[in-house]
Write a protein that holds these residues in place. Structure first.
Motif, PDB file in Angstrom:
ATOM      1  N   LEU A  97       0.836  -1.192   0.000  1.00  0.00           N
ATOM      2  CA  LEU A  97       0.000   0.000   0.000  1.00  0.00           C
ATOM      3  C   LEU A  97       0.872   1.243   0.000  1.00  0.00           C
ATOM      4  N   ALA A  98       0.416   2.255  -0.706  1.00  0.00           N
ATOM      5  CA  ALA A  98       1.115   3.536  -0.775  1.00  0.00           C
ATOM      6  C   ALA A  98       0.088   4.654  -0.724  1.00  0.00           C
ATOM      7  N   THR A  99       0.463   5.730  -0.077  1.00  0.00           N
ATOM      8  CA  THR A  99      -0.412   6.891   0.050  1.00  0.00           C
ATOM      9  C   THR A  99      -0.200   7.832  -1.123  1.00  0.00           C
ATOM     10  N   LEU A 100      -1.272   8.287  -1.719  1.00  0.00           N
ATOM     11  CA  LEU A 100      -1.219   9.264  -2.791  1.00  0.00           C
ATOM     12  C   LEU A 100      -1.470  10.650  -2.208  1.00  0.00           C
ATOM     13  N   TYR A 101      -0.654  11.602  -2.639  1.00  0.00           N
ATOM     14  CA  TYR A 101      -0.728  12.965  -2.116  1.00  0.00           C
ATOM     15  C   TYR A 101      -1.190  13.921  -3.211  1.00  0.00           C
ATOM     16  N   SER A 102      -1.774  15.011  -2.758  1.00  0.00           N
ATOM     17  CA  SER A 102      -2.221  16.054  -3.681  1.00  0.00           C
ATOM     18  C   SER A 102      -1.097  17.061  -3.892  1.00  0.00           C
ATOM     19  N   TRP A 103      -1.077  17.652  -5.062  1.00  0.00           N
ATOM     20  CA  TRP A 103      -0.101  18.692  -5.404  1.00  0.00           C
ATOM     21  C   TRP A 103      -0.830  20.023  -5.512  1.00  0.00           C
ATOM     22  N   PRO A 104      -0.296  21.102  -4.931  1.00  0.00           N
ATOM     23  CA  PRO A 104       0.979  21.234  -4.215  1.00  0.00           C
ATOM     24  C   PRO A 104       0.829  21.240  -2.704  1.00  0.00           C
ATOM     25  N   SER A 105      -0.338  20.870  -2.161  1.00  0.00           N
ATOM     26  CA  SER A 105      -0.541  20.905  -0.715  1.00  0.00           C
ATOM     27  C   SER A 105       0.120  19.732   0.004  1.00  0.00           C
ATOM     28  N   PHE A 106       0.382  18.633  -0.737  1.00  0.00           N
ATOM     29  CA  PHE A 106       0.960  17.411  -0.177  1.00  0.00           C
ATOM     30  C   PHE A 106       0.090  16.855   0.950  1.00  0.00           C
TER      31      PHE A 106
END
Length: 328
Positions: A78-87
């Motif tokens: 499992l891996a977490t996906l982050y939003s750009w550019p707020s991370f």
């Protein structure tokens, strides 16, 4: 006529004799190192109540789990996906375990880095030998009688302006590396970053508004502790859109519509080189994944790496492998 004792009785008697030895006895302490032999698998001596009793001994070591066996049982990570550019955490997705959960192989990484270094060498250094230098073939001075060394003509390497002896010539420094080994090195480097928590996967594309420039990006990396003080950040994007491009055959129309702002983000990231380094997927090497402090990569670019060998990557038309996602 006395009969010789059987081997089983002798062995049992010897074992019982060992049992009667007292550890506090000085003689026993001196004899113990000489008569005891240590084995990798220790087992008790088969002492029974009678000479006919047989005690089974199992010296077979227990089976231990190996990284290869664990990798077969674990199909995905499992891996977490982050939003750009707020991370900010956006969702959770799964990736193949054979791509992000490999053990560290320094030998494989070394072979890949050496291979990439050999491929980048130009090999254009060139000098002229005496046969390639322009000049007369007349002998400079007599062979004998002058007291100086023997010389033939002005093109001799011993004279300034003459040819160069054993100088470099254009050649190819590139070496061969199997595609499977190079692909394994990529997945090993990504697994190393993943296990250390230094792999940040972005859900969306890297885009910037027209009012966001290098100062905004510098503050962004310094706020998260990803600036030059903590090691630069490598930002890997899927593809750098070319200027004045209107359509691409294998890209959706909505992705093509984002090309101008993606191109703007790429140009702005190039101006914050002290904090981050941005590269197109086709320009990234295995050494780049190991040199910076962390890797920020788009999800689509990571999926392209998992599709096959990076050296053989081209513009594919088949759909990419996608993981099952769920909101945080």
């Amino acid at each position: 006529m006395a009969h010789a004792p059987s081997p089983s009785r002798s062995f049992v008697a010897l074992a019982r004799g060992f049992k009667r030895l007292q550890v506090s006895d000085p003689l026993a302490q001196c004899l113990t190192p000489r008569i005891i032999r240590h084995y990798a698998t220790h087992a008790e001596l088969p002492v029974g109540t009678s000479s006919q009793e047989v005690v089974p001994i199992s010296t077979r070591p227990e089976k231990t789990a190996t990284p290869a066996s664990l990798m077969k049982t674990q199909q995905s990570v499992l891996a977490t996906l982050y939003s750009w550019p707020s991370f900010e955490p956006h969702s959770i997705t799964s990736f193949p375990a054979e791509s992000l959960n490999l053990p560290l192989r320094k030998d494989i990484l070394h072979r890949a880095v050496v291979y990439e270094g050999d491929m980048t060498r130009q090999g254009t250094a060139s000098t002229k030998y005496r046969t390639e230098v322009r000049g007369s073939g007349k002998k400079v001075r007599p062979q004998k009688g002058t007291g100086h060394a023997r010389l033939s003509d002005r093109k001799s390497p011993s004279i300034r302006g003459g040819g160069v002896a054993h100088g470099p010539h254009p050649r190819d420094f590139s070496t061969d590396l199997p595609a499977k080994i190079y692909d394994l090195a990529w997945r090993t480097a990504l697994s190393y970053r993943y296990k250390k928590g230094e792999l940040v996967v972005l859900q969306d594309y890297v885009t910037l508004g027209l009012d966001q420039g290098p100062r905004f990006l510098a503050n962004l990396f310094e706020t998260h502790g990803w600036g030059k003080g903590n090691g630069r950040t490598l930002v890997v994007i899927d593809r750098v859109p070319e200027e004045n491009i209107t359509s691409v055959s294998d890209e959706p129309q909505e992705v093509v519509g984002m090309y101008p702002i993606r191109r703007h983000a790429f140009e702005q990231l190039n101006q914050v080189g002290e904090h981050a380094e941005v590269k197109d997927l086709m320009d990234v090497d295995c050494k780049d994944l190991l040199s910076c402090g962390r890797v920020v990569i788009e999800k689509r670019a990571l999926q392209r790496i998992f599709k096959g060998s990076v050296r053989l990557m081209r513009k594919e038309n088949d759909p990419l492998r996608t993981g099952e996602e769920k909101e945080v």
